[in-house]
Design a protein around this motif. Structure first.
Motif, PDB file in Angstrom:
ATOM      1  N   VAL A  33       0.866  -1.181   0.000  1.00 36.83           N
ATOM      2  CA  VAL A  33       0.000   0.000   0.000  1.00 36.83           C
ATOM      3  C   VAL A  33       0.904   1.232   0.000  1.00 36.83           C
ATOM      4  CG1 VAL A  33      -1.764   1.300   1.248  1.00 36.83           C
ATOM      5  CG2 VAL A  33      -1.844  -1.212   1.214  1.00 36.83           C
ATOM      6  N   LEU A  34       0.829   2.008  -1.070  1.00 35.79           N
ATOM      7  CA  LEU A  34       1.636   3.217  -1.182  1.00 35.79           C
ATOM      8  C   LEU A  34       0.820   4.411  -0.720  1.00 35.79           C
ATOM      9  CD1 LEU A  34       3.131   2.538  -4.731  1.00 35.79           C
ATOM     10  CD2 LEU A  34       4.066   1.878  -2.498  1.00 35.79           C
ATOM     11  N   HIS A  35       1.503   5.406  -0.189  1.00 36.33           N
ATOM     12  CA  HIS A  35       0.782   6.557   0.357  1.00 36.33           C
ATOM     13  C   HIS A  35       1.683   7.783   0.381  1.00 36.33           C
ATOM     14  CE1 HIS A  35       3.078   5.491   3.953  1.00 36.33           C
ATOM     15  NE2 HIS A  35       2.735   4.252   3.641  1.00 36.33           N
ATOM     16  N   TRP A  36       1.057   8.913   0.107  1.00 32.30           N
ATOM     17  CA  TRP A  36       1.717  10.207   0.144  1.00 32.30           C
ATOM     18  C   TRP A  36       0.725  11.213   0.729  1.00 32.30           C
ATOM     19  CZ3 TRP A  36       1.633   7.005  -4.086  1.00 32.30           C
ATOM     20  CH2 TRP A  36       2.850   6.628  -4.661  1.00 32.30           C
ATOM     21  N   HIS A  37       1.249  12.312   1.227  1.00 33.81           N
ATOM     22  CA  HIS A  37       0.384  13.455   1.539  1.00 33.81           C
ATOM     23  C   HIS A  37       0.847  14.609   0.667  1.00 33.81           C
ATOM     24  CE1 HIS A  37      -2.551  15.815   3.650  1.00 33.81           C
ATOM     25  NE2 HIS A  37      -1.672  16.807   3.580  1.00 33.81           N
ATOM     26  N   ILE A  38      -0.034  15.047  -0.206  1.00 33.05           N
ATOM     27  CA  ILE A  38       0.250  16.126  -1.150  1.00 33.05           C
ATOM     28  C   ILE A  38      -0.846  17.170  -0.959  1.00 33.05           C
ATOM     29  CG2 ILE A  38       0.473  16.732  -3.584  1.00 33.05           C
ATOM     30  CD1 ILE A  38       1.253  13.709  -4.050  1.00 33.05           C
ATOM     31  N   PRO A  39      -0.489  18.344  -0.431  1.00 29.64           N
ATOM     32  CA  PRO A  39      -1.531  19.351  -0.188  1.00 29.64           C
ATOM     33  C   PRO A  39      -2.380  19.607  -1.432  1.00 29.64           C
ATOM     34  CG  PRO A  39       0.545  20.044   0.771  1.00 29.64           C
ATOM     35  CD  PRO A  39       0.843  18.811  -0.053  1.00 29.64           C
ATOM     36  N   VAL A  40      -3.665  19.782  -1.207  1.00 33.36           N
ATOM     37  CA  VAL A  40      -4.610  20.026  -2.298  1.00 33.36           C
ATOM     38  C   VAL A  40      -4.329  21.402  -2.896  1.00 33.36           C
ATOM     39  CG1 VAL A  40      -7.049  20.277  -2.912  1.00 33.36           C
ATOM     40  CG2 VAL A  40      -6.347  18.519  -1.276  1.00 33.36           C
ATOM     41  N   SER A  41      -4.260  21.434  -4.200  1.00 34.57           N
ATOM     42  CA  SER A  41      -3.970  22.660  -4.934  1.00 34.57           C
ATOM     43  C   SER A  41      -5.107  23.663  -4.821  1.00 34.57           C
ATOM     44  CB  SER A  41      -3.739  22.313  -6.408  1.00 34.57           C
ATOM     45  OG  SER A  41      -3.680  23.477  -7.191  1.00 34.57           O
ATOM     46  N   THR A  42      -4.741  24.915  -4.766  1.00 34.25           N
ATOM     47  CA  THR A  42      -5.757  25.970  -4.780  1.00 34.25           C
ATOM     48  C   THR A  42      -5.982  26.506  -6.191  1.00 34.25           C
ATOM     49  OG1 THR A  42      -4.072  27.631  -4.284  1.00 34.25           O
ATOM     50  CG2 THR A  42      -5.286  26.676  -2.408  1.00 34.25           C
ATOM     51  N   ASN A  43      -5.112  26.105  -7.137  1.00 32.34           N
ATOM     52  CA  ASN A  43      -5.236  26.624  -8.509  1.00 32.34           C
ATOM     53  C   ASN A  43      -5.599  25.551  -9.533  1.00 32.34           C
ATOM     54  OD1 ASN A  43      -2.893  25.187  -8.924  1.00 32.34           O
ATOM     55  ND2 ASN A  43      -1.579  26.967  -9.242  1.00 32.34           N
ATOM     56  N   GLY A  44      -5.912  24.338  -9.066  1.00 34.17           N
ATOM     57  CA  GLY A  44      -6.302  23.277  -9.988  1.00 34.17           C
ATOM     58  C   GLY A  44      -5.141  22.584 -10.681  1.00 34.17           C
ATOM     59  N   GLN A  45      -3.928  22.964 -10.357  1.00 35.06           N
ATOM     60  CA  GLN A  45      -2.742  22.320 -10.925  1.00 35.06           C
ATOM     61  C   GLN A  45      -2.185  21.336  -9.892  1.00 35.06           C
ATOM     62  OE1 GLN A  45      -1.738  23.092 -14.192  1.00 35.06           O
ATOM     63  NE2 GLN A  45      -3.722  24.128 -14.071  1.00 35.06           N
ATOM     64  N   TYR A  46      -1.785  20.153 -10.377  1.00 30.61           N
ATOM     65  CA  TYR A  46      -1.308  19.105  -9.478  1.00 30.61           C
ATOM     66  C   TYR A  46       0.008  18.519  -9.979  1.00 30.61           C
ATOM     67  CZ  TYR A  46      -5.878  19.466  -7.375  1.00 30.61           C
ATOM     68  OH  TYR A  46      -6.994  19.940  -6.741  1.00 30.61           O
ATOM     69  N   PRO A  47       1.106  19.283  -9.940  1.00 29.20           N
ATOM     70  CA  PRO A  47       2.369  18.770 -10.474  1.00 29.20           C
ATOM     71  C   PRO A  47       2.867  17.510  -9.764  1.00 29.20           C
ATOM     72  CG  PRO A  47       2.710  20.878  -9.349  1.00 29.20           C
ATOM     73  CD  PRO A  47       1.235  20.655  -9.443  1.00 29.20           C
TER      74      PRO A  47
END
Length: 179
Positions: A33-47
């Protein structure tokens, strides 16, 4: 993201059912099971999501919102369907954009349930062949980006003797026995 053993007591599946026994995230790694925490974008971009998608060869994505208001009369039946123990022949990839819920995964070989609480910013990848289920929490809302290697599909194989013998299940068991 937080993981713990499910208390397995009767009651609303959306309740925490926290046994108080925390599961170290390294245990999830052992089960693939892989997992990350990536803050949710406020501009709709998800690099960061785009980078994971390239690395893991995910070509498609969509967004799903699960709420009582959105699903209407189908709400209860959909929750029951998601909560049925099953596996997939592909990875299940979810990036939580809003709301929260629980993924329960089967620990092998004990067959205990590990509950993984996910909320906005959590990215989780469940490997093909792992037995799992999903439910909302008591907030009753989740919005998630689903990523797919090919065309979007979600085919559950409910646990039974046939799925125990499924080649994807057998490959999964072989992969985790090395860890």
């Amino acid at each position: 993201m937080r993981a713990y053993y499910l208390d397995d007591l009767p009651g609303d599946q959306r309740a925490p059912h926290d046994s108080g026994e925390i599961v170290d995230l390294a245990v999830l790694d052992k089960f693939g099971v892989l997992h990350w925490h990536i803050p949710v974008s406020t501009n709709g971009q998800y690099p960061e999501i785009d980078a994971v998608a390239r690395e893991r060869d995910y070509k498609n994505r969509d967004v799903i919102t699960i709420t009582k208001e959105g699903l209407g009369e189908l709400y209860e039946s959909k929750l029951k369907m998601f909560y049925e123990e099953h596996m997939h022949e592909d990875e299940e990839i979810r990036y939580i954009l809003d709301g929260s819920g629980y993924f329960d995964v089967r620990e092998h070989p004990t067959d205990s349930w590990i509950r993984i609480a996910v909320s906005a910013g959590d990215l989780i990848v469940l490997p093909a062949g792992i037995y799992h289920r999903f439910t909302l929490d008591q907030r009753n809302v989740i919005k998630a980006m689903r990523l797919f290697k090919d065309e979007p599909k979600w085919t559950p194989y409910n646990r039974d003797a046939t799925t125990d013998a499924n080649p994807h299940r057998q490959l999964y068991l072989k992969a985790i026995s090395v860890n």
